[in-house]
Design a protein around this motif. Structure first.
Motif, PDB file in Angstrom:
ATOM      1  N   UNK B  23     -29.195   2.447 -17.970  1.00 46.95           N
ATOM      2  CA  UNK B  23     -30.003   1.918 -18.949  1.00 46.95           C
ATOM      3  C   UNK B  23     -29.153   1.014 -20.012  1.00 46.95           C
ATOM      4  N   UNK B  24     -29.882   0.102 -20.532  1.00 47.29           N
ATOM      5  CA  UNK B  24     -29.078  -0.854 -21.357  1.00 47.29           C
ATOM      6  C   UNK B  24     -28.628   0.068 -22.555  1.00 47.29           C
ATOM      7  N   UNK B 607     -40.351  -8.372 -24.775  1.00 46.41           N
ATOM      8  CA  UNK B 607     -38.962  -9.228 -24.297  1.00 46.41           C
ATOM      9  C   UNK B 607     -37.633  -8.448 -24.830  1.00 46.41           C
ATOM     10  N   UNK B 608     -37.643  -7.298 -24.548  1.00 46.42           N
ATOM     11  CA  UNK B 608     -36.411  -6.171 -24.804  1.00 46.42           C
ATOM     12  C   UNK B 608     -35.622  -6.298 -23.686  1.00 46.42           C
ATOM     13  N   UNK B 609     -34.150  -6.762 -23.732  1.00 49.94           N
ATOM     14  CA  UNK B 609     -33.231  -7.179 -22.764  1.00 49.94           C
ATOM     15  C   UNK B 609     -33.214  -5.741 -21.951  1.00 49.94           C
ATOM     16  N   UNK B 610     -33.021  -6.152 -20.571  1.00 54.10           N
ATOM     17  CA  UNK B 610     -33.174  -5.118 -19.682  1.00 54.10           C
ATOM     18  C   UNK B 610     -32.211  -5.234 -18.651  1.00 54.10           C
ATOM     19  N   UNK B 611     -31.630  -6.531 -18.573  1.00 53.20           N
ATOM     20  CA  UNK B 611     -30.995  -6.636 -17.415  1.00 53.20           C
ATOM     21  C   UNK B 611     -30.162  -8.132 -17.245  1.00 53.20           C
ATOM     22  N   UNK B 612     -29.041  -8.340 -16.541  1.00 52.13           N
ATOM     23  CA  UNK B 612     -28.464  -9.488 -16.475  1.00 52.13           C
ATOM     24  C   UNK B 612     -28.656 -10.043 -15.285  1.00 52.13           C
ATOM     25  N   UNK B 613     -29.420 -10.764 -14.934  1.00 48.25           N
ATOM     26  CA  UNK B 613     -29.709 -11.175 -13.372  1.00 48.25           C
ATOM     27  C   UNK B 613     -28.513 -12.321 -12.772  1.00 48.25           C
ATOM     28  N   UNK B 667     -23.055  -5.814  -7.190  1.00 51.07           N
ATOM     29  CA  UNK B 667     -22.542  -6.159  -8.185  1.00 51.07           C
ATOM     30  C   UNK B 667     -21.101  -5.539  -8.351  1.00 51.07           C
ATOM     31  N   UNK B 668     -19.906  -6.470  -8.967  1.00 51.81           N
ATOM     32  CA  UNK B 668     -18.653  -5.511  -9.087  1.00 51.81           C
ATOM     33  C   UNK B 668     -18.415  -4.350 -10.038  1.00 51.81           C
ATOM     34  N   UNK B 669     -19.594  -4.630 -10.988  1.00 57.22           N
ATOM     35  CA  UNK B 669     -19.631  -3.131 -12.062  1.00 57.22           C
ATOM     36  C   UNK B 669     -20.899  -3.090 -12.189  1.00 57.22           C
ATOM     37  N   UNK B 670     -21.325  -1.874 -12.487  1.00 58.66           N
ATOM     38  CA  UNK B 670     -22.779  -1.505 -12.915  1.00 58.66           C
ATOM     39  C   UNK B 670     -23.438  -2.083 -13.984  1.00 58.66           C
ATOM     40  N   UNK B 671     -22.481  -2.360 -14.942  1.00 53.95           N
ATOM     41  CA  UNK B 671     -22.999  -2.741 -16.320  1.00 53.95           C
ATOM     42  C   UNK B 671     -22.115  -3.864 -16.837  1.00 53.95           C
ATOM     43  N   UNK B 672     -22.467  -4.783 -17.520  1.00 55.32           N
ATOM     44  CA  UNK B 672     -21.678  -5.686 -18.279  1.00 55.32           C
ATOM     45  C   UNK B 672     -21.965  -6.147 -19.683  1.00 55.32           C
ATOM     46  N   UNK B 673     -20.979  -6.585 -20.314  1.00 52.82           N
ATOM     47  CA  UNK B 673     -21.056  -6.956 -21.668  1.00 52.82           C
ATOM     48  C   UNK B 673     -21.896  -8.119 -21.930  1.00 52.82           C
ATOM     49  N   UNK B 676     -23.006  -9.247 -28.492  1.00 54.74           N
ATOM     50  CA  UNK B 676     -23.897  -8.734 -29.744  1.00 54.74           C
ATOM     51  C   UNK B 676     -23.962  -7.306 -29.426  1.00 54.74           C
ATOM     52  N   UNK B 677     -22.736  -6.642 -28.951  1.00 50.88           N
ATOM     53  CA  UNK B 677     -22.684  -5.297 -28.881  1.00 50.88           C
ATOM     54  C   UNK B 677     -23.784  -4.715 -28.031  1.00 50.88           C
ATOM     55  N   UNK B 678     -24.175  -5.509 -26.818  1.00 49.49           N
ATOM     56  CA  UNK B 678     -25.120  -5.117 -25.855  1.00 49.49           C
ATOM     57  C   UNK B 678     -24.566  -4.932 -24.510  1.00 49.49           C
ATOM     58  N   UNK B 679     -24.694  -3.632 -23.839  1.00 50.36           N
ATOM     59  CA  UNK B 679     -24.301  -3.697 -22.553  1.00 50.36           C
ATOM     60  C   UNK B 679     -25.654  -3.387 -21.663  1.00 50.36           C
ATOM     61  N   UNK B 680     -25.463  -4.399 -20.411  1.00 50.62           N
ATOM     62  CA  UNK B 680     -26.723  -4.541 -19.556  1.00 50.62           C
ATOM     63  C   UNK B 680     -26.432  -4.123 -18.369  1.00 50.62           C
TER      64      UNK B 680
END
Lengths: 120, 869
Positions: B23-24, B607-613, B667-673, B676-680
């Motif tokens: 999750x974010x 429009x809550x951020x969910x994912x970096x596509x 992806x190379x990592x499951x999450x990314x920065x 603004x303090x948010x990891x997606x």
């Protein structure tokens, strides 16, 4: 599946969906009655019954949308703030307006069955 | 289209047993202090350089492999404009022929080709593609997004459109163009000699498929690619219209594709769908064509009026009045416009009761259509209007469209329509609606958005010249046609005798046509003239309030330097700091450390951020795929089936290559920065993934096409006494039941494979994915047997032909489903699809849900229904 009506586009378009279903039913029913069975009287009766059902459904949906819009609480009709309340009221407002248009559309579509008594 | 962010707890579902996606994490929404905190200029510069490198357009001849929305959108709109000019030349040639009575400037047959191509090209090669082109070009900017969600799909759609358009339009140069009118009524069109009708059917089907692809992409763009914070009640009105029109395309184009399929089966294999001697009925084509054709008018009109909804607030220098009303208007028109199709068929002898329904709906649609025009007028009345040039075009559009709308109300009344049907009155009416509802707003939009698109300005003076030439020329040309029509001149006649008294009116119309053409030429010159010596535009030349005017001049290709957090409908008016923060990289994904093109995916309503596509970059495979797809559609026109099949196979192979190498990459990592303090998460599957939405939306459209075929069965049953014929052989019940059981088993295997894979049972997943295609192929074989064994000959009568058509549909979808299952199996074996990274399997399972429903309904219609009728 449809989600909560306060945050659902599907709920917003339910009333026009009723219009669409009513339209298809009325058109299909008339085509079948005029071509295969029944004749004009059965066709017209069916149309009027379908119209009554559709209008009742739209009234219920419109009432729910009106409650969701909640106009009388703050007389707000702009809904341009980035808040959950404004999003809820906006979807309710749009749903209410759509219910009105849908009711007019359903009413219009029933009129031919009131005035025209033949399948010719 | 729902989400539960910030107000509702997540729903508990059955799949809780399966491991959930990450999750974010972190802070959302950002606080004011976070937004105020300056970005270190050195870091910002380094980020900027990395972003610039990632989004840089390919240079030299590789330029044509670009897929960025700004490139593809520009090619798309210029190509559509070129086709429009070509179709306009045909119109001028027709006007020359009609200028004087008993003219022999062009022959009757050539005239038929010209009016057919004029209508077809204006509709299929200009009006609808232009909507897609402009939306691809502008939508990401309205939404502060980097790009469309599927850039390569846009590129594929564009190349398909180019190939198909040249093929269809080119036929007119070889004197083999279709000549039965743009709606191709049988029996005229089915019996027409030469390849003209086939060129129309196959060439335009090809383009319709591209249109649906664009619609899917635009809907996903609006629903999933809005910037964080842009809730549904803050969305620019253009996005609302795109959403509505995309939905309309999904329900309007498939019936035409189904109709094309039946039509081409009759042309190529003599299956008698429209031949009354063998139980067919030409009226089915009219229904399917106009179920497409009437919504199509609104598909053209709504996006153009959407441009007005962007220009009017800028001209009035205040927010739009009645935002909710305009949404009502767009959505309401979208629905009601589907209840109008028979008003094109008032003279076909349907029961007057049925005519009444369509007449009533045609009057009712005026209400939502009118509401938006009043909202624009209200905005202008309460604002301080600055008469900028785009507003002049919009004003002209409103005047012309209103006139066209009024004649529309007249012809919606069936008895009036009986008098003017197929006369020049209709020609006048439809041109008023299309010029007012499409041409004028689009040109206004081009003037308005040109500084955004090219970073240069068009000429104000030339723009006014073009406007007044076109406005007077148009009215000079088409206003007299109302009278010509009422005096009885039928449309589509290639000449007329002198003594009927239509001479002067026709001459005036011809003069008007050339004045209009002069206006178009002035506009075209202004659009295309070299502007390299002209200075770049300022950033927000009109003082607009929406996000597209935060663009960078000159264009660095990245769309938005950083994706903003939005809290208002007109962010540039309400938040003066916004552009500075975007430029500094204060907002989301300001960097590209992995060297990948990315955009932010948010939830559908809030429009809550969910994912970096990760979005795809430049590629040649889209062009290759378009060429082979073109071959698969174009060769059958000449009955060259072997090369067509080879092309089809190669097209599928190319698309598979494209998907395998660039979509749902681990992806190379499951999450990314994300800033603004948010990891997606960098990878999501299921309903959060844009790809899943694309499959869902595509399959909605596909189901509509299937429903059109089922409608065909019911239509024949009501319209024909001999459907099914007395004593006809029916499909084999046992084999059909077996097919149903097998297809259900294949669906079940696919669905269980998805959960098993998620739970980490890779071996079981592979066994299920290996069994599923075998079951599916066995099902298709069984169903073919069910109609083959009783010797149902599709050439003999429309009943067996219709059943065979459903079987062909079933088999084609089974093949597609099998390819998808095999793709997932290969993915599992070669490590592209793992228990954690399983988007392809989710999409395949979703396809199979639709496939199961369509399959079972299809089998019931083939095997059970005819026994009950």
């Amino acid at each position: 599946m449809l989600g909560h009506r306060h945050s659902s586009l599907w709920h917003m378009i339910l009333a026009p969906t009723v219009w669409a279903v009513h339209f298809c039913v009325v058109y299909g029913w008339t085509a079948v009655q005029c071509a295969r069975a029944g004749g004009p009287d059965a066709a017209r009766t069916g149309v009027l019954i379908a119209t009554a059902v559709a209008l009742m459904a739209i009234v219920v949906l419109g009432w729910k949308a009106w409650r969701q819009w909640d106009y009388l609480d703050d007389f707000d009709y702009v809904h341009d703030q980035p808040t959950t309340e404004h999003r809820r009221e906006f979807l309710g407002h749009a749903g209410w307006l759509l219910a009105i248009v849908s009711a007019i559309g359903v009413g219009f579509n029933a009129l031919p069955a009131v005035f025209i008594r033949s399948c010719l | 289209m729902t989400d539960f962010a910030d107000t509702f707890p997540p729903r508990g579902t059955r799949s809780n047993a399966e491991p959930a996606d990450p999750q974010p994490q972190g802070i959302y929404p950002p606080t004011e202090e976070m937004l105020n905190e300056p970005v270190d200029p050195a870091i910002a510069r380094a980020q900027e350089n990395r972003l610039r490198a990632v989004w840089q357009q390919p240079q030299g001849w590789r330029y044509w492999s670009a897929v960025n929305n700004s490139e593809v959108g520009a090619w798309y709109s210029l190509t559509a404009f070129a086709f429009m000019l070509a179709a306009g030349v045909l119109a001028l040639l027709m006007r020359v022929q009609l200028a004087v009575p008993d003219n022999d400037f062009i022959s009757a047959d050539r005239f038929n080709q010209f009016f057919t191509m004029h209508g077809s090209a204006m509709m299929f090669l200009f009006a609808v593609p232009m909507f897609e082109a402009i939306s691809i070009l502008l939508l990401p900017a309205f939404l502060g997004a980097r790009d469309m969600p599927f850039p390569r799909l846009s590129a594929y759609g564009y190349w398909s459109f180019l190939i198909g358009g040249i093929f269809v339009l080119g036929s007119v140069l070889f004197d083999v163009a279709p000549n039965s009118g743009w709606f191709m009524y049988p029996p005229l069109a089915t019996e027409a000699e030469g390849p003209g009708s086939d060129i129309w059917l196959l060439g335009l089907s090809f383009i319709e498929v591209a249109s649906i692809a664009a619609a899917v992409e635009l809907i996903v763009g609006v629903i999933k690619c809005r910037p964080p914070g842009m809730r549904i009640n803050l969305m620019p009105l253009y996005a609302w219209y795109v959403l509505v029109v995309g939905g309309m395309i999904l329900f309007a184009f498939p019936p035409l594709i189904a109709g094309d399929f039946l039509f081409e089966m009759q042309r190529s294999f003599d299956w008698p769908f429209f031949d009354p001697e063998r139980g067919g009925d030409p009226m089915l084509w009219q229904h399917l064509f106009w179920i497409f054709g009437h919504p199509e008018v609104y598909i053209i009109f709504l996006p153009s009026i959407a441009i007005a909804a962007m220009v009017v607030p800028t001209a009035a220098r205040r927010p739009i009045t009645g935002y909710s009303w305009i949404v009502l208007s767009a959505v309401g028109t979208g629905f009601l416009s589907f209840g109008l199709w028979v008003h094109h068929m008032f003279t076909t002898g349907l029961p007057s009761l049925s005519l009444g329904f369509f007449s009533a709906a045609s009057e009712a649609v005026v209400i939502p259509t009118g509401v938006q025009l009043f909202a624009f007028v209200a905005t202008l009345m309460v604002g301080r209007v600055k008469m900028i040039l785009p507003m002049l075009w919009i004003a002209g559009a409103l005047a012309i469209f209103t006139a066209g709308g009024l004649t529309g109300i007249m012809v919606a009344v069936a008895p009036f329509d009986w008098q003017v049907h197929d006369t020049y009155f209709i020609v006048a009416h439809l041109h008023y609606t299309l010029f007012g509802g499409m041409i004028f707003p689009i040109i206004g939009g081009v003037y308005y958005f040109y500084p955004f698109i090219t970073k240069k300005k068009m000429s104000d003076r030339l723009g006014r010249w073009a406007f007044w030439l076109m406005f007077t020329g148009f009215n000079l040309c088409f206003l007299p046609m109302h009278v010509t029509g009422l005096q009885g001149m039928p449309r589509r006649v290639f000449t007329y005798p002198e003594e009927l008294g239509w001479n002067a009116l026709n001459m005036v119309s011809t003069i008007g046509a050339f004045v209009t053409a002069a206006g178009v030429l002035v506009f075209a010159w202004d659009l295309l003239r070299p502007k390299s010596r002209q200075p770049l535009t300022e950033r927000n030349p009109w003082g607009g309030g929406t996000l597209e005017w935060a663009h960078d001049v000159p264009d660095p290709g990245w769309g938005a330097r950083s994706v903003p957090y939005i809290t208002s409908r007109y962010p540039l008016w309400d938040e003066p700091e916004l552009v500075g923060r975007m430029d500094a990289g204060r907002f989301y994904i300001p960097d590209a450390p992995e060297g990948k093109r990315e955009t932010i995916v948010t939830s559908a309503v809030d429009a809550v951020p969910q994912h970096v596509a990760r979005v795809t970059g430049p590629a040649w495979c889209t062009i290759v795929a378009a060429v082979f797809t073109g071959g698969a559609f174009i060769f059958p026109t000449f009955h060259w089936y072997p090369p067509a099949i080879v092309c089809g196979v190669l097209a599928i192979a190319t698309v598979l290559y494209w998907l395998w190498t660039s979509t749902a990459q681990i992806p190379e990592a499951p999450m990314k920065d994300a800033g603004l303090g948010l990891r997606l998460p960098t990878y999501v599957s299921g309903a959060k993934a844009p790809g899943w939405w694309a499959v869902f939306i595509t399959m909605l459209g596909d189901s509509t096409a299937f429903a059109s075929l089922v409608f065909g069965v019911f239509f024949y049953w009501t319209a024909r006494p001999d459907f099914p014929p007395e004593g006809a052989d029916h499909a084999n019940l046992a084999l059909a039941a077996l097919a149903a059981a097998l297809i259900a088993a294949s669906w079940g295997a696919t669905r269980i494979a998805r959960s098993q894979n998620r739970r980490g049972n890779v071996a079981r997943t592979r066994i299920l994915l290996a069994a599923a295609p075998v079951l599916a192929l066995a099902s298709a074989t069984s169903l073919v047997g069910a109609v083959w064994l009783p010797d149902m000959d599709p050439v003999s009568h429309v009943y067996p032909a219709m059943m065979w058509a459903l079987v062909v549909w079933f088999c084609a979808h089974t093949l597609l489903g099998v390819i998808m299952q095999g793709y997932c199996l290969a993915g599992s074996v070669f490590g592209k699809l793992t228990p954690r990274y399983d988007a392809d399997l989710w999409n395949t399972a979703l396809f199979w849900h639709f496939k199961l429903v369509m399959g079972l309904v299809g089998i019931a219609v083939i095997a059970l229904l005819p026994r009950m009728l």
